[in-house]
Write an enzyme that holds these catalytic residues in place. Structure first.
Site, PDB file in Angstrom:
ATOM      1  NE  ARG A   9      -4.159   1.852   0.656  1.00 61.45           N
ATOM      2  CZ  ARG A   9      -5.077   2.221  -0.217  1.00 61.45           C
ATOM      3  NH1 ARG A   9      -4.964   1.883  -1.491  1.00 61.45           N
ATOM      4  NH2 ARG A   9      -6.132   2.913   0.167  1.00 61.45           N
ATOM      5  CB  THR A  48      -9.108  -1.515  -7.945  1.00 63.71           C
ATOM      6  OG1 THR A  48      -9.061  -0.275  -7.213  1.00 63.71           O
ATOM      7  CG2 THR A  48      -8.284  -2.535  -7.192  1.00 63.71           C
ATOM      8  CG  ASP A  70      -8.398   5.310  -1.018  1.00 62.99           C
ATOM      9  OD1 ASP A  70      -9.328   5.865  -1.626  1.00 62.99           O
ATOM     10  OD2 ASP A  70      -7.938   4.206  -1.359  1.00 62.99           O
ATOM     11  CB  SER A  82      -7.262  -0.357   0.973  1.00 61.03           C
ATOM     12  OG  SER A  82      -7.705  -1.081  -0.154  1.00 61.03           O
ATOM     13  CB  SER A  83     -12.629  -1.506   0.381  1.00 61.46           C
ATOM     14  OG  SER A  83     -13.118  -0.501   1.231  1.00 61.46           O
ATOM     15  N   GLY A 101     -13.882  -0.258  -5.384  1.00 63.61           N
ATOM     16  CA  GLY A 101     -13.963   0.636  -4.237  1.00 63.61           C
ATOM     17  C   GLY A 101     -14.437  -0.114  -3.007  1.00 63.61           C
TER      18      GLY A 101
END
Length: 540
Positions: free
Chosen positions: A66, A356, A396, A420-421, A443
């Site tokens: 990340r 993504t 984010d 994040s998801s 998302g």
């Protein structure tokens, strides 16, 4: 077998598997191609999360690539002059939203642990394709055309994606990227260090800091100091299976496992996949899980979070007691899990966007990778340097650092990773062997997409493709979203009668998964995007 979001990427992964490569080797080769042919979604200017299953001893590793906030970041960096949060796109476009990219460091770390083929070999397909060119897909053309107002803000992106008259390059146009090929050649030869130090790093920093819109804060020290992290996976149980995903800074692993844990006491196998009861229960579990997610989950290197408590079976059973088959509970409140969580933090708006990608791989030895990667919004910050897009992951973070005088868990802090998801997921069966590798873009809706797919396989005995194809019903503790142009929309009136506030909308997931069966791997690729499943030789 590999399931990935673009045929070129899947073919690159298959090339490595056919050469005797590991699941990690295939994932790296595929990802490097995705950064070229799907630049709106992921790339070396972004980050990601990689889950790895080692067949020999059933060990799962969770790799965190990340992005991080620069050392100069401040909690109020996304507030306007009036002290209020800036509009999302006002903050995204330009250098301020760019986090320190983590993808290459993560891929290198995973390769050191689990690679079989030489590092340089993994770059060959992407270098070849970038040099010779690839045809722009219909999806890429659509996104270039749709985003022209923002994507033409900066010279590099405008000259790469558009005609001199400003029109988007059409589908089928052969697009070459020699600058990207050059970067990959250097990294193939010298490792990720060449990206994080020296001339490439200097160009990244210059692009960020000298952006003509929203100049950013990144420095050479931010890049040279970046480290990928190997973390302990978070695992919950569901019908005797272990559901394992990424820990924070992703909220995906905990929240997917929570949704399933909340449903443990309901006999979904006796409900049909498209039934009102199933849709209602899945939506209600989403409400409760997202209430906890929004309150507790952020980068645990900075903020304490009750991870064990959130997945405690007794806690989940108690929370599930709020779910009724007769009516919706409405907006859910966060619970109080049995673990010290430090000071409570208020909920915050969730700006996480949907651009993504995900890929799933299993190699001939039974090792598997589930990897989700991202540049956040479509085309990230709209900044390009040396042939690749830079992310906008810093948006984010919560734009507000505090609420009512209490610090928000997902506020901006130097060196912190935004929540994040992304939910790359590995499922182990009751015998400890791998059962599934699955994940999706989308998302914060990723969590619901993945949970639905797992339910489809585990409760309804569907193939991976059938489970992926199921219409989406998503609730993030607000509206219940029903997927447009699917049978799910027929549930609208019935769900409203139960108290749901229903929205019908396009839900563009990109699920890519592999299910292990006695007959071999069973793969699925989301028809909502351009993905494909390819199977290689079963024995090397």
């Amino acid at each position: 077998m590999i399931s990935a979001a673009n045929p070129h990427a899947a073919q690159a992964g298959l090339e490595m598997l056919t050469a005797g490569g590991s699941a990690v080797d295939a994932a790296i080769a595929a990802q490097l191609v995705l950064g070229l042919v799907e630049p709106q979604s992921s790339g070396i200017g972004g980050g990601g999360f990689l889950m790895h299953y080692r067949a020999g001893d059933h060990v799962i590793d969770a790799y965190d690539g990340r992005e991080t906030a620069p050392a100069a970041a401040t909690g109020d960096m996304f507030l306007g002059p009036d002290g209020k949060p800036r509009k999302f796109y006002d903050a995204v476009v330009g250098g301020l939203s760019v986090g320190t990219p983590g993808l290459l460091r993560m891929l290198e770390l995973a390769h050191q642990d689990h690679g079989k083929l030489p590092w340089a070999d993994l770059f060959a397909p992407a270098i070849r394709l970038a040099t010779n060119g690839f045809k722009i897909s219909p999806r890429l053309h659509y996104l270039i055309d749709r985003d022209s107002e923002r994507l033409t803000t900066f010279d590099d992106a405008r000259s790469y994606f558009y005609q001199p008259d400003g029109s988007a390059l059409s589908a089928g146009t052969l697009l070459r990227n020699p600058a990207y090929a050059d970067i990959l050649g250097q990294v193939a030869r010298d490792g990720a260090d060449v990206f994080y130090n020296g001339a490439i790093a200097a160009d990244i920093v210059r692009t960020v800091r000298q952006a003509t819109r929203n100049p950013g804060l990144m420095t050479l020290a931010d890049l040279s100091g970046y480290r990928a992290v190997k973390r302990q996976a978070v695992c919950g149980t569901y019908r005797g299976n272990q559901i394992c995903g990424m820990p924070p800074p992703s909220s995906g692993g905990v929240t997917v496992a929570q949704m399933l844990g909340l449903l443990e006491g309901f006999n979904l196998s006796q409900m049909s996949p498209g039934s009102l009861s199933a849709a209602h229960l899945i939506a209600e579990s989403g409400r409760l899980a997202f209430a906890d997610r929004n309150l507790y989950l952020a980068d645990t290197d900075f903020v304490p979070a009750p991870l064990k408590g959130l997945l405690d079976p007794g806690y989940l059973k108690s929370r599930a007691g709020q779910i009724s088959l007769e009516s919706s509970l409405g907006k859910a409140e966060a619970g109080t899990p049995p673990q010290d969580h430090g000071s409570l933090t208020p909920m915050q708006d969730d700006f996480e966007r949907e651009s993504t990608t995900h890929l799933s791989v299993i190699d001939a030895d039974g090792n598997a990778v589930s990897m989700t990667s991202s540049v956040e919004n479509a085309f990230g910050a709209r900044l390009m340097t040396r042939g690749f897009i830079l992310n906008n992951q810093l948006t984010d973070f919560s734009f507000m650092p505090e609420k009512d005088g209490v610090a928000i868990a997902n506020r901006v802090e130097p060196g912190k990773r935004p929540r994040s998801s992304m939910s790359p997921t590995l499922v182990l069966g009751p015998d400890g062997n791998l059962r599934m590798a699955v994940g999706s873009p989308g998302g914060s809706r990723i969590i619901g997409y993945v949970a639905k797919t797992l339910i489809g396989v585990i409760d309804w005995n569907l193939t991976m493709q059938q489970a992926i194809d199921l219409p989406h019903v998503i609730n993030r503790n607000g509206k219940t979203d029903l997927e447009k142009d699917t049978p799910a929309v027929e549930l609208k009136a019935s769900l409203e009668a139960l108290g749901h506030d229903v929205s019908i909308r396009s839900l563009n997931s990109g699920l890519h998964g592999i299910r292990i069966t006695t007959a071999g791997p069973d793969g699925g690729a989301d028809p909502r995007r351009e993905g494909i499943v390819l199977e290689g030789p079963k024995n090397q």
